[in-house]
Write a protein that holds these residues in place. Structure first.
Motif, PDB file in Angstrom:
ATOM      1  N   LEU A 225      61.580  48.126  88.474  1.00 51.64           N
ATOM      2  CA  LEU A 225      60.407  48.649  87.785  1.00 51.64           C
ATOM      3  C   LEU A 225      59.110  48.213  88.466  1.00 51.64           C
ATOM      4  O   LEU A 225      58.127  48.951  88.468  1.00 51.64           O
ATOM      5  N   ALA A 226      59.120  47.022  89.063  1.00 50.82           N
ATOM      6  CA  ALA A 226      57.927  46.553  89.779  1.00 50.82           C
ATOM      7  C   ALA A 226      57.607  47.482  90.948  1.00 50.82           C
ATOM      8  O   ALA A 226      56.431  47.767  91.228  1.00 50.82           O
ATOM      9  N   SER A 227      58.646  47.959  91.633  1.00 52.10           N
ATOM     10  CA  SER A 227      58.417  48.868  92.759  1.00 52.10           C
ATOM     11  C   SER A 227      57.851  50.195  92.280  1.00 52.10           C
ATOM     12  O   SER A 227      57.005  50.804  92.946  1.00 52.10           O
ATOM     13  N   LYS A 228      58.282  50.649  91.107  1.00 49.15           N
ATOM     14  CA  LYS A 228      57.752  51.892  90.552  1.00 49.15           C
ATOM     15  C   LYS A 228      56.284  51.728  90.161  1.00 49.15           C
ATOM     16  O   LYS A 228      55.466  52.636  90.361  1.00 49.15           O
ATOM     17  N   ILE A 229      55.957  50.572  89.620  1.00 44.58           N
ATOM     18  CA  ILE A 229      54.561  50.311  89.252  1.00 44.58           C
ATOM     19  C   ILE A 229      53.691  50.246  90.499  1.00 44.58           C
ATOM     20  O   ILE A 229      52.597  50.820  90.552  1.00 44.58           O
ATOM     21  N   ALA A 230      54.174  49.547  91.543  1.00 48.51           N
ATOM     22  CA  ALA A 230      53.404  49.409  92.774  1.00 48.51           C
ATOM     23  C   ALA A 230      53.172  50.754  93.457  1.00 48.51           C
ATOM     24  O   ALA A 230      52.190  50.929  94.194  1.00 48.51           O
ATOM     25  N   ALA A 231      54.073  51.710  93.217  1.00 48.54           N
ATOM     26  CA  ALA A 231      53.963  53.028  93.855  1.00 48.54           C
ATOM     27  C   ALA A 231      53.065  53.988  93.082  1.00 48.54           C
ATOM     28  O   ALA A 231      52.788  55.094  93.562  1.00 48.54           O
ATOM     29  N   ILE A 255      54.432  40.254  87.982  1.00 48.59           N
ATOM     30  CA  ILE A 255      55.486  39.312  88.370  1.00 48.59           C
ATOM     31  C   ILE A 255      56.818  40.045  88.361  1.00 48.59           C
ATOM     32  O   ILE A 255      57.222  40.612  87.346  1.00 48.59           O
ATOM     33  N   LYS A 256      57.508  40.062  89.495  1.00 52.64           N
ATOM     34  CA  LYS A 256      58.838  40.672  89.535  1.00 52.64           C
ATOM     35  C   LYS A 256      59.892  39.576  89.603  1.00 52.64           C
ATOM     36  O   LYS A 256      59.749  38.597  90.335  1.00 52.64           O
ATOM     37  N   THR A 257      60.929  39.754  88.822  1.00 56.01           N
ATOM     38  CA  THR A 257      62.019  38.788  88.801  1.00 56.01           C
ATOM     39  C   THR A 257      63.309  39.470  88.400  1.00 56.01           C
ATOM     40  O   THR A 257      63.318  40.341  87.505  1.00 56.01           O
ATOM     41  N   SER A 258      64.395  39.097  89.023  1.00 56.00           N
ATOM     42  CA  SER A 258      65.700  39.652  88.682  1.00 56.00           C
ATOM     43  C   SER A 258      66.179  39.165  87.320  1.00 56.00           C
ATOM     44  O   SER A 258      67.179  39.657  86.794  1.00 56.00           O
ATOM     45  N   ALA A 259      65.461  38.205  86.735  1.00 60.72           N
ATOM     46  CA  ALA A 259      65.822  37.724  85.402  1.00 60.72           C
ATOM     47  C   ALA A 259      65.474  38.731  84.319  1.00 60.72           C
ATOM     48  O   ALA A 259      65.993  38.653  83.202  1.00 60.72           O
ATOM     49  N   ASP A 261      65.404  42.553  82.611  1.00 60.53           N
ATOM     50  CA  ASP A 261      66.249  43.752  82.588  1.00 60.53           C
ATOM     51  C   ASP A 261      65.525  44.930  83.236  1.00 60.53           C
ATOM     52  O   ASP A 261      64.286  44.997  83.233  1.00 60.53           O
ATOM     53  N   ASP A 262      66.299  45.885  83.756  1.00 60.53           N
ATOM     54  CA  ASP A 262      65.726  47.034  84.455  1.00 60.53           C
ATOM     55  C   ASP A 262      65.055  48.045  83.534  1.00 60.53           C
ATOM     56  O   ASP A 262      64.474  49.013  84.022  1.00 60.53           O
ATOM     57  N   ASP A 263      65.152  47.832  82.226  1.00 59.79           N
ATOM     58  CA  ASP A 263      64.499  48.764  81.299  1.00 59.79           C
ATOM     59  C   ASP A 263      63.381  48.093  80.496  1.00 59.79           C
ATOM     60  O   ASP A 263      62.902  48.647  79.512  1.00 59.79           O
ATOM     61  N   THR A 264      62.963  46.899  80.919  1.00 62.52           N
ATOM     62  CA  THR A 264      62.023  46.125  80.109  1.00 62.52           C
ATOM     63  C   THR A 264      60.812  45.668  80.921  1.00 62.52           C
ATOM     64  O   THR A 264      60.958  45.165  82.034  1.00 62.52           O
ATOM     65  N   ILE A 265      59.633  45.847  80.338  1.00 66.30           N
ATOM     66  CA  ILE A 265      58.391  45.320  80.903  1.00 66.30           C
ATOM     67  C   ILE A 265      57.765  44.425  79.837  1.00 66.30           C
ATOM     68  O   ILE A 265      57.565  44.853  78.698  1.00 66.30           O
ATOM     69  N   ILE A 266      57.480  43.194  80.194  1.00 65.69           N
ATOM     70  CA  ILE A 266      56.955  42.210  79.247  1.00 65.69           C
ATOM     71  C   ILE A 266      55.510  41.891  79.612  1.00 65.69           C
ATOM     72  O   ILE A 266      55.215  41.501  80.753  1.00 65.69           O
ATOM     73  N   GLY A 267      54.626  42.055  78.671  1.00 63.60           N
ATOM     74  CA  GLY A 267      53.244  41.655  78.847  1.00 63.60           C
ATOM     75  C   GLY A 267      52.984  40.386  78.055  1.00 63.60           C
ATOM     76  O   GLY A 267      53.386  40.272  76.891  1.00 63.60           O
ATOM     77  N   ILE A 268      52.333  39.396  78.680  1.00 62.28           N
ATOM     78  CA  ILE A 268      52.050  38.141  77.974  1.00 62.28           C
ATOM     79  C   ILE A 268      50.641  37.658  78.298  1.00 62.28           C
ATOM     80  O   ILE A 268      50.055  38.030  79.315  1.00 62.28           O
ATOM     81  N   ASP A 269      50.122  36.843  77.400  1.00 61.18           N
ATOM     82  CA  ASP A 269      48.958  36.013  77.715  1.00 61.18           C
ATOM     83  C   ASP A 269      49.516  34.643  78.045  1.00 61.18           C
ATOM     84  O   ASP A 269      49.939  33.906  77.159  1.00 61.18           O
TER      85      ASP A 269
END
Length: 322
Positions: A225-231, A255-259, A261-269
């Motif tokens: 998903l990080a690659s899709k966002i970067a594109a 932040i990209k990490t294999s930890a 899931d491929d269907d999840t994007i987490i936003g945090i403060d």
């Protein structure tokens, strides 16, 4: 002075102190203020004392640590520092608001109940709305993460220290990824996500808009998903920060990490979201390293995570089946 310190195994076994902390008591860095050695810590001064070069063109080989009984004492700290550097270079430092050292295998933190009333003006003679801090009802159980490294002295004695150090750092990186997986699980637990069928920039903006009092300083997602966002067209002109992390148009560090899931994007403060709890620093079996019994080296850390402020975490789920 640093060249008069007696190095011995017992420096690794002082209760509540690391090897470097024990050295610092014997050889305080503050004593070198204004000297060429002021930028070195106590361990680095011992490397200088015995002329052990761990990087650069004239880097020594592993066997240099075992040239005397005293220099052998320094080897476990070298190994630990290399692994810790790899461990610390991961996303952990980008997602944790606080670190707590806990003496037991379970940790019971406090929670704040602050949702009973809005933060609005209060009339005179009217009691102010109350925010209650209480002990949590559920303890965080710490888990042990570790690795056993098989490497005989004969196999590594001629290895350059900088190359061997890179190998050890890679162990630290992989160890941290398994730890980050637990952090990600804690972050998403109990969060009601917003959903989309096909990830677009508008979805990222919607995630950003989910934050009210807090800010979305960090976006955590899988490499895919990080690659899709970067594109994305809106992201292609974005710059990286000083650590090489891509910064999205609304200021969030990607932040990209294999930890994740491929269907999840987490936003945090990251200043409010997560607490890192540990009962130990990285632990090594020092005696075997000192005695050149390197057939099996073990490194481990006992740790866990706790969400501090639930409102500082939002989740976007990409459901391609919708």
């Amino acid at each position: 002075m640093y060249n008069e310190i007696k190095l011995e195994k017992g420096l690794y076994n002082l209760s509540g102190k690391s090897f470097t902390a024990a050295l610092e008591e014997l050889d305080p860095t503050s004593a070198y203020a204004g000297s060429p050695l002021e930028k070195l810590d106590a361990f680095e001064r011992q490397l200088k004392r015995f002329n052990i070069r761990i990087n650069g063109q004239d880097c020594d080989r592993v066997e240099k640590f075992f040239s005397t009984t005293e220099t052998a004492i320094l080897f476990p700290e070298f190994v630990t520092r290399c692994i810790r550097k790899g461990f610390d270079e991961t996303v952990l430092r980008s997602v944790c608001a606080a670190k707590t050292v806990c003496a037991s295998s379970q940790y019971l933190g406090c929670v704040m109940d602050d949702q009973t009333a809005a933060y609005e003006p209060t009339e005179q003679a009217v009691q102010l709305p109350e925010a209650t801090v209480r002990e949590g009802s559920t303890a965080t159980v710490l888990s042990k993460f570790g690795r056993l490294i098989s490497a005989s002295y004969e196999a590594i004695r001629q290895q350059r220290l900088d190359v061997f150090g890179v190998m050890l750092r890679s162990v630290g990186v992989r160890l941290a990824v398994s730890v980050v997986k637990e952090a990600v699980d804690v972050l998403v637990d109990g969060v009601t996500p917003i959903t989309t069928s096909a990830l677009t920039y508008s979805d990222l903006a919607a995630l950003y808009g989910e934050f009210d009092c807090f800010d979305m300083t960090t976006v955590i997602t899988s490499p895919e998903l990080a690659s899709k966002i970067a594109a994305m067209e809106q992201v292609k002109d974005c710059n990286a920060n000083s650590e090489g992390k891509l910064v999205l148009p609304f200021g969030s560090e990607l932040i990209k990490t294999s930890a994740a899931d491929d269907d999840t994007i987490i936003g945090i403060d990251r200043d409010f979201a997560l607490e890192f709890i540990t009962s130990t620093d990285l632990v090594m079996e020092t005696d075997k390293l000192i005695d050149r019994q390197l057939d099996q080296m073990t490194v481990s850390i006992t740790c866990g995570f706790r969400k501090i402020t639930p409102d500082a975490v939002k989740v976007l789920t990409v459901n391609s089946n919708e």
